[in-house]
Each structure stands twice: as C-alpha cells, then as structure tokens.
Design a protein around this motif. Structure first.
Motif, PDB file in Angstrom:
ATOM      1  N   HIS A 255      11.641   5.645 -13.850  1.00 42.71           N
ATOM      2  CA  HIS A 255      11.995   4.940 -12.606  1.00 42.71           C
ATOM      3  C   HIS A 255      13.294   5.524 -12.062  1.00 42.71           C
ATOM      4  N   GLN A 256      13.490   5.403 -10.769  1.00 44.32           N
ATOM      5  CA  GLN A 256      14.641   6.065 -10.157  1.00 44.32           C
ATOM      6  C   GLN A 256      15.072   5.387  -8.860  1.00 44.32           C
ATOM      7  N   ALA A 257      16.294   5.726  -8.443  1.00 41.20           N
ATOM      8  CA  ALA A 257      16.785   5.348  -7.112  1.00 41.20           C
ATOM      9  C   ALA A 257      16.795   6.650  -6.306  1.00 41.20           C
ATOM     10  N   GLY A 258      15.637   6.976  -5.730  1.00 42.99           N
ATOM     11  CA  GLY A 258      15.412   8.294  -5.126  1.00 42.99           C
ATOM     12  C   GLY A 258      16.413   8.704  -4.051  1.00 42.99           C
ATOM     13  N   ARG A 259      16.748   7.755  -3.163  1.00 42.44           N
ATOM     14  CA  ARG A 259      17.698   8.043  -2.071  1.00 42.44           C
ATOM     15  C   ARG A 259      19.073   8.448  -2.594  1.00 42.44           C
ATOM     16  N   LYS A 260      19.557   7.634  -3.588  1.00 41.91           N
ATOM     17  CA  LYS A 260      20.890   7.896  -4.154  1.00 41.91           C
ATOM     18  C   LYS A 260      20.920   9.270  -4.810  1.00 41.91           C
TER      19      LYS A 260
ATOM     20  N   ASP B 129       3.364   2.022  -9.610  1.00 45.93           N
ATOM     21  CA  ASP B 129       4.615   1.905  -8.851  1.00 45.93           C
ATOM     22  C   ASP B 129       4.543   2.780  -7.600  1.00 45.93           C
ATOM     23  N   ARG B 130       4.548   2.154  -6.421  1.00 44.58           N
ATOM     24  CA  ARG B 130       4.371   2.898  -5.175  1.00 44.58           C
ATOM     25  C   ARG B 130       5.459   3.960  -4.981  1.00 44.58           C
ATOM     26  N   ASP B 131       6.685   3.652  -5.415  1.00 46.93           N
ATOM     27  CA  ASP B 131       7.796   4.570  -5.166  1.00 46.93           C
ATOM     28  C   ASP B 131       7.720   5.844  -6.008  1.00 46.93           C
TER      29      ASP B 131
ATOM     30  N   ALA C 201      11.681  19.216  -7.150  1.00 48.82           N
ATOM     31  CA  ALA C 201      11.484  17.766  -7.166  1.00 48.82           C
ATOM     32  C   ALA C 201      11.071  17.267  -5.798  1.00 48.82           C
ATOM     33  N   ASN C 202      11.668  17.857  -4.757  1.00 46.41           N
ATOM     34  CA  ASN C 202      11.459  17.340  -3.414  1.00 46.41           C
ATOM     35  C   ASN C 202      11.765  18.460  -2.423  1.00 46.41           C
ATOM     36  N   ILE C 203      10.831  18.733  -1.526  1.00 45.70           N
ATOM     37  CA  ILE C 203      10.994  19.884  -0.617  1.00 45.70           C
ATOM     38  C   ILE C 203      12.208  19.712   0.290  1.00 45.70           C
TER      39      ILE C 203
ATOM     40  N   HIS D 277       0.827  -1.207   0.000  1.00 46.66           N
ATOM     41  CA  HIS D 277       0.000   0.000   0.000  1.00 46.66           C
ATOM     42  C   HIS D 277       0.864   1.262   0.000  1.00 46.66           C
ATOM     43  N   SER D 278       0.327   2.314  -0.568  1.00 53.19           N
ATOM     44  CA  SER D 278       0.952   3.647  -0.509  1.00 53.19           C
ATOM     45  C   SER D 278       0.275   4.438   0.602  1.00 53.19           C
ATOM     46  N   SER D 279       0.814   5.602   0.934  1.00 57.93           N
ATOM     47  CA  SER D 279       0.149   6.418   1.950  1.00 57.93           C
ATOM     48  C   SER D 279       0.337   7.904   1.687  1.00 57.93           C
ATOM     49  N   ALA D 280      -0.763   8.651   1.846  1.00 54.67           N
ATOM     50  CA  ALA D 280      -0.745  10.095   1.588  1.00 54.67           C
ATOM     51  C   ALA D 280       0.203  10.791   2.565  1.00 54.67           C
ATOM     52  N   GLU D 281       0.281  10.291   3.815  1.00 54.14           N
ATOM     53  CA  GLU D 281       1.159  10.909   4.819  1.00 54.14           C
ATOM     54  C   GLU D 281       2.622  10.746   4.399  1.00 54.14           C
ATOM     55  N   PHE D 282       2.971   9.510   3.917  1.00 59.47           N
ATOM     56  CA  PHE D 282       4.349   9.286   3.464  1.00 59.47           C
ATOM     57  C   PHE D 282       4.691  10.254   2.341  1.00 59.47           C
ATOM     58  N   ILE D 283       3.803  10.372   1.381  1.00 61.52           N
ATOM     59  CA  ILE D 283       4.088  11.195   0.193  1.00 61.52           C
ATOM     60  C   ILE D 283       4.382  12.638   0.614  1.00 61.52           C
TER      61      ILE D 283
ATOM     62  N   ALA E 215      15.681  16.250 -19.893  1.00 56.95           N
ATOM     63  CA  ALA E 215      14.944  15.898 -18.682  1.00 56.95           C
ATOM     64  C   ALA E 215      14.716  17.142 -17.808  1.00 56.95           C
ATOM     65  N   CYS E 216      15.062  17.061 -16.516  1.00 60.78           N
ATOM     66  CA  CYS E 216      14.757  18.145 -15.576  1.00 60.78           C
ATOM     67  C   CYS E 216      15.489  19.440 -15.897  1.00 60.78           C
ATOM     68  N   SER E 217      16.568  19.350 -16.649  1.00 60.61           N
ATOM     69  CA  SER E 217      17.332  20.574 -16.923  1.00 60.61           C
ATOM     70  C   SER E 217      17.048  21.139 -18.308  1.00 60.61           C
TER      71      SER E 217
ATOM     72  N   GLY F 147      18.740  17.246 -12.036  1.00 61.48           N
ATOM     73  CA  GLY F 147      17.991  16.004 -12.196  1.00 61.48           C
ATOM     74  C   GLY F 147      18.648  15.030 -13.139  1.00 61.48           C
ATOM     75  N   ALA F 148      17.780  14.326 -13.894  1.00 55.11           N
ATOM     76  CA  ALA F 148      18.244  13.199 -14.710  1.00 55.11           C
ATOM     77  C   ALA F 148      19.375  13.594 -15.634  1.00 55.11           C
ATOM     78  N   GLY F 149      20.256  12.643 -15.831  1.00 56.28           N
ATOM     79  CA  GLY F 149      21.468  12.840 -16.649  1.00 56.28           C
ATOM     80  C   GLY F 149      22.708  12.248 -16.001  1.00 56.28           C
TER      81      GLY F 149
HETATM   82  N1  CO8 Z   1       3.946   5.038   0.459  1.00 58.90           N
HETATM   83  C1  CO8 Z   1       4.386   4.482   1.608  1.00 58.90           C
HETATM   84  N2  CO8 Z   1       5.650   4.072   1.783  1.00 58.90           N
HETATM   85  C2  CO8 Z   1       6.514   4.228   0.776  1.00 58.90           C
HETATM   86  C3  CO8 Z   1       6.120   4.783  -0.457  1.00 58.90           C
HETATM   87  C4  CO8 Z   1       4.776   5.195  -0.602  1.00 58.90           C
HETATM   88  N3  CO8 Z   1       4.304   5.748  -1.731  1.00 58.90           N
HETATM   89  N4  CO8 Z   1       7.193   4.826  -1.272  1.00 58.90           N
HETATM   90  C5  CO8 Z   1       8.211   4.295  -0.589  1.00 58.90           C
HETATM   91  N5  CO8 Z   1       7.809   3.922   0.642  1.00 58.90           N
HETATM   92  C6  CO8 Z   1       8.615   3.296   1.710  1.00 58.90           C
HETATM   93  C7  CO8 Z   1       9.849   2.630   1.152  1.00 58.90           C
HETATM   94  O1  CO8 Z   1       9.567   1.316   0.705  1.00 58.90           O
HETATM   95  C8  CO8 Z   1      10.771   2.647   2.344  1.00 58.90           C
HETATM   96  O2  CO8 Z   1      10.446   1.582   3.208  1.00 58.90           O
HETATM   97  P1  CO8 Z   1      11.616   0.796   3.999  1.00 58.90           P
HETATM   98  O3  CO8 Z   1      12.293   1.842   4.858  1.00 58.90           O
HETATM   99  O4  CO8 Z   1      10.843  -0.216   4.763  1.00 58.90           O
HETATM  100  O5  CO8 Z   1      12.517   0.236   2.933  1.00 58.90           O
HETATM  101  C9  CO8 Z   1      10.425   3.935   3.042  1.00 58.90           C
HETATM  102  O6  CO8 Z   1       9.102   4.289   2.597  1.00 58.90           O
HETATM  103  C10 CO8 Z   1      11.376   5.053   2.725  1.00 58.90           C
HETATM  104  O7  CO8 Z   1      11.597   5.079   1.302  1.00 58.90           O
HETATM  105  P2  CO8 Z   1      12.660   5.975   0.617  1.00 58.90           P
HETATM  106  O8  CO8 Z   1      13.969   5.879   1.343  1.00 58.90           O
HETATM  107  O9  CO8 Z   1      12.650   5.688  -0.860  1.00 58.90           O
HETATM  108  O10 CO8 Z   1      12.027   7.404   0.881  1.00 58.90           O
HETATM  109  P3  CO8 Z   1      12.683   8.805   0.714  1.00 58.90           P
HETATM  110  O11 CO8 Z   1      12.599   9.503   2.004  1.00 58.90           O
HETATM  111  O12 CO8 Z   1      14.006   8.750   0.013  1.00 58.90           O
HETATM  112  O13 CO8 Z   1      11.666   9.511  -0.300  1.00 58.90           O
HETATM  113  C11 CO8 Z   1      11.629  10.148  -2.622  1.00 58.90           C
HETATM  114  C12 CO8 Z   1      11.486   9.022  -1.608  1.00 58.90           C
HETATM  115  C13 CO8 Z   1      10.483  11.119  -2.390  1.00 58.90           C
HETATM  116  C14 CO8 Z   1      11.523   9.559  -4.022  1.00 58.90           C
HETATM  117  C15 CO8 Z   1      12.965  10.882  -2.411  1.00 58.90           C
HETATM  118  O14 CO8 Z   1      14.019   9.954  -2.341  1.00 58.90           O
HETATM  119  C16 CO8 Z   1      13.302  11.852  -3.514  1.00 58.90           C
HETATM  120  O15 CO8 Z   1      12.520  12.719  -3.878  1.00 58.90           O
HETATM  121  N6  CO8 Z   1      14.526  11.788  -4.027  1.00 58.90           N
HETATM  122  C17 CO8 Z   1      14.980  12.692  -5.076  1.00 58.90           C
HETATM  123  C18 CO8 Z   1      14.406  12.235  -6.346  1.00 58.90           C
HETATM  124  C19 CO8 Z   1      14.633  13.212  -7.435  1.00 58.90           C
HETATM  125  O16 CO8 Z   1      14.961  14.349  -7.318  1.00 58.90           O
HETATM  126  N7  CO8 Z   1      14.394  12.718  -8.583  1.00 58.90           N
HETATM  127  C20 CO8 Z   1      14.477  13.502  -9.722  1.00 58.90           C
HETATM  128  C21 CO8 Z   1      13.679  12.812 -10.701  1.00 58.90           C
HETATM  129  S1  CO8 Z   1      12.897  13.858 -11.764  1.00 58.90           S
HETATM  130  C22 CO8 Z   1      13.847  14.111 -13.150  1.00 58.90           C
HETATM  131  O17 CO8 Z   1      15.024  14.105 -13.167  1.00 58.90           O
HETATM  132  C23 CO8 Z   1      13.089  14.314 -14.415  1.00 58.90           C
HETATM  133  C24 CO8 Z   1      12.908  13.054 -15.108  1.00 58.90           C
HETATM  134  C25 CO8 Z   1      12.138  13.282 -16.357  1.00 58.90           C
HETATM  135  C26 CO8 Z   1      10.661  13.511 -16.141  1.00 58.90           C
HETATM  136  C27 CO8 Z   1       9.918  12.262 -16.026  1.00 58.90           C
HETATM  137  C28 CO8 Z   1       8.456  12.436 -16.329  1.00 58.90           C
HETATM  138  C29 CO8 Z   1       7.628  11.219 -15.986  1.00 58.90           C
END
Ligand code: CO8
Length: 380
Positions: free
Chosen positions: A262-267, A196-198, A302-304, A54-60, A157-159, A362-364
C-alpha cells in the motif's frame, strides 16, 4: 583490490507467458466492487461500511502509463470470488517458484556473458520479496546452476537490483568475488491487493539477471564498464508492506490490507522525483560528466509521469523515447527489475564510449544509480 575495470558483461530477462490488460483487470475489479456493494448494501446505507468505488482503464493509463502487465499465474486474479493468483503449493523437494524464474533469467544472462556455472563464485538474489526466509533463494539457484562459492538474498524493494549491482561491484573490486551473478525474480502478484482500486493495477511479474566481473576476464565484444555506483536511503512510511513472520505472534490477519503493498502515491511522486534528480545530477557532476553527455537513461519504471518529469529536469528538455526508454506500458511496475529490463532491451544501438545511467527509486525511500560506459571491442 582488483585493478582491472569492472564490467556488466551480460544481462538476461524472463517474461511470464501470461498478461492482463487494463480492461480485463478493471472488468474483474468492478465485478468484485459490485458484488461487495450488493452483499453489503445495508451496512453501506447505514454508513457502517464504505462502498467500493469503480476503477477505470482510462484512469490507469493516464495516471501511470501502464497498459498491461505480465503475471506468473493468471488463474485466480480475475476471479471476483478470489482476487489473487492461484499458485499451487510445491513440496520441499521441488524447485521453488521464485528460484525457477530466477534460473530462467540467469541462464539468459550467462549465455549473453559466455559464462558457465564454473565461472561464477557469488550469487545475489535481490528483489522486493522472497517467498521464504531460508534457505536463501540464491543458494537454491546456486545449487541448481552448479556454482561453487556463496549466495545470499537481499531485499531493498524497488532498489534491490541497483543496490545488488553496487554489492557486486564492491565484491569484485575488493577481490572477494571473481564473477557475480545477480538476479531479480520479482514475483509481485502475490503481494498485490487486487481489491484495492488505488493499487490493483500497478505491478507485474518478471525476472532479470546480470553478470558482473573484471574486464580482463570478460569475453564479450560488447559490455558496459561501471564508472560509478551510488546508493542512498531515507526513511518513509509512504510505501509499506507489513507482511512478515511476526503476524504469527500478534494474532493479526497475516494477509490483511496493511500486510499487502500500500502507498501514498501522490506524496511519493512529489518527494521522490526531486530526490532522484538531485542524486543522479550530483553523481554525474562528481564524475565531471555533463547530463547532456548521457546517451541513455535506464530509469526505474513505476510511473511514466515520474520518468517524464525526472528526465525533463535532468536534460532541461523532453527526453526522446530512445534516450529514456519506457517499458512499464507493457510490464507495469516490476519493482527492482524495471530499470534492468530497460537496460537489457535498449542497449544494442549504443556506440563504443557512450554513457548511460541505470537508476531505481522507491520504497525505503531508496535510490540506487550506476554510471556505465559502453565498450564495443570490435570498434577498437
Ligand atoms: N480508477 C479510477 N479512479 C481512481 C483510481 C482508479 N483505479 N485510483 C484512484 N482514483 C482516483 C482517486 O480516488 C482520486 O480521486 P479524487 O481526486 O476524487 O480524490 C483521483 O483518481 C486521483 O488519484 P491520485 O491523486 O491518487 O492519482 P495520481 O495521479 O497520483 O496517480 C498513482 C496515482 C498512479 C499511484 C501515482 O500517484 C503514482 O504512480 N505515484 C508514484 C508511486 C510510486 O512510484 N510508487 C512506488 C511504489 S513501488 C515500490 O517502491 C516497490 C515496492 C515493492 C514491490 C511491491 C510488490 C507488490
């Protein structure tokens, strides 16, 4: 070479009529997850498949700062049998979706810069995706707005927006363009994997536009002189979409999960924040401008938590909401348009001579930034 300073003389914004709150999005996603888990209960019990969590509004809201997002077409996204927008296909004789939203933002920017199509001679459509390869969306926009000269699309992408601003600045400085219209029609929702929940919550649709020209042809009382532009890229697989025309030949599912965003958000968080701080600080230092002299930080949205961290590192203290405005709470991540939305909405209160920074990351990976100075002619 053009000797007059080069300015951003106008900006425009098109915001979709529809929005989706976190609660609505999560209700639909969780409905999809329950359906999937019920339909696949046997395979999940046999550990052949993983249950969809499940996803959650509070997490988001806590993890990203996003409360809602605008979408071009809402129909279909919340349908648990579909989980993607239902965008009717248009014929070759109709305006394309992306050109339509680009034109709406372009007209707003042209109005604010006192320009007609006859004043413009270069059109750049810069965004994360274009809905087709050719003819370029920019050429369709150019045609619709009665602009002579040339247009092209560019994807960074983002730039994309900040990189296009640099292209516009360079073209005007070199004398290869007189007046540039650059547009960011970010139609992201068709590329979001709403299953995709992430990442189902991250993106929103929008279009922004800017006009770049020499100060001596600019007729607006209030505009921004571009003091410097700086771009950098450094390869990373952490933000990726494999969508593309080669799928036709590989026999892979052209819309499989790896073909969507798709992404590795933490990294990304850990790697991009220090890169952005270094990029902006070294640019300001080279201009002899102390970070404390910057009145406004129009940062990528992208992220506050990323914005808070970056502005804290740049200022050595928390930035106020006025200094580093946030729009992602209501627009979400709009790829390259985020910093331009912030620039468009939060500039009127600045005084003549105030310094601002427009920066995307962002991406690149890619980082693009511009140092600008407000010019208020009536103040002189
Ligand atoms: N609901 C509940 N729980 C969740 C959810 C969810 N929706 N998603 C993840 N979780 C869980 C995870 O599974 C994890 O659980 P556990 O600890 O048990 O493993 C836990 O919550 C924490 O997960 P994360 O560590 O992943 O959470 P973060 O605090 O890192 O937050 C973010 C995730 C919000 C994704 C954050 O990492 C982030 O924003 N990072 C930066 C990303 C970023 O800047 N990306 C840029 C991409 S955009 C870009 O470049 C443009 C691309 C081109 C456009 C594309 C158009 C489609």
């Amino acid at each position: 070479m053009h000797s007059s300073p080069i300015v951003i003389s106008g900006s425009g914004l098109w915001t979709p009529a529809h929005s989706i709150s976190n609660e609505e999005l999560v209700t639909a996603y969780n409905g999809y997850a329950d359906l999937f888990n019920r339909d696949n209960a046997k395979a999940i019990a046999a550990e052949e498949l993983t249950a969809v969590p499940h996803s959650s509004a509070e997490f988001i809201e806590k993890a990203s700062g996003i409360k809602s997002r605008y979408v071009y077409i809402k129909d279909g996204i919340l349908d648990i049998q579909r989980m993607r927008p239902n965008i009717p296909e248009r014929s070759d004789d109709e305006i394309s979706d992306q050109a339509e939203i680009a034109i709406a933002a372009a007209k707003d920017a042209m109005r604010s810069a006192n320009k007609t199509g006859a004043d413009i001679d270069m059109v750049i459509v810069a965004c994360a995706y274009t809905q087709r390869a050719y003819p370029a969306i920019a050429i369709e926009v150019q045609h619709a707005l009665g602009i002579e000269g040339f247009g092209f699309d560019m994807l960074v992408a983002c730039s994309a927006a900040t990189f296009a601003l640099q292209r516009a600045y360079d073209a005007v400085a070199a004398g290869t363009a007189r007046c540039v219209l650059l547009i960011n029609p970010e139609l992201t929702s068709p590329q979001v994997n709403y299953k995709d929940r992430d990442s189902h919550f991250i993106f929103g649709d929008v279009a922004t536009a800017l006009i770049v020209e020499p100060a001596d042809s600019c007729s607006t009382e209030s505009h921004f002189e571009i003091l410097d532009t700086k771009s950098v890229t450094s390869f990373s697989n952490n933000i990726r979409s494999n969508f593309g025309y080669v799928s036709h030949a590989t026999d892979a599912d052209p819309f499989g999960p790896d073909k969507l965003f798709h992404q590795a958000g933490r990294k990304i968080f850990k790697e991009v924040c220090p890169m952005a701080v270094k990029h902006i600080s070294s640019q300001l230092e080279a201009l002899g401008i102390d970070n404390s002299r910057v009145s406004r930080w129009w940062l990528h949205q992208a992220n506050i938590n990323m914005n808070t961290l970056i502005s804290r590192k740049l200022l050595g203290r928390e930035a106020t909401a006025e200094e580093a405005p946030i729009i992602l709470d209501r627009y979400a991540n709009t790829a390259s348009a985020g910093s331009i939305i912030a620039f468009h909405l939060y500039q009127d209160d600045l005084a003549n001579g105030d310094i601002g920074v427009i920066c995307s990351f962002g991406a690149g990976y890619s980082i693009g930034s511009l140092i600008v100075k407000k010019v208020q002619r009536s103040a002189n």
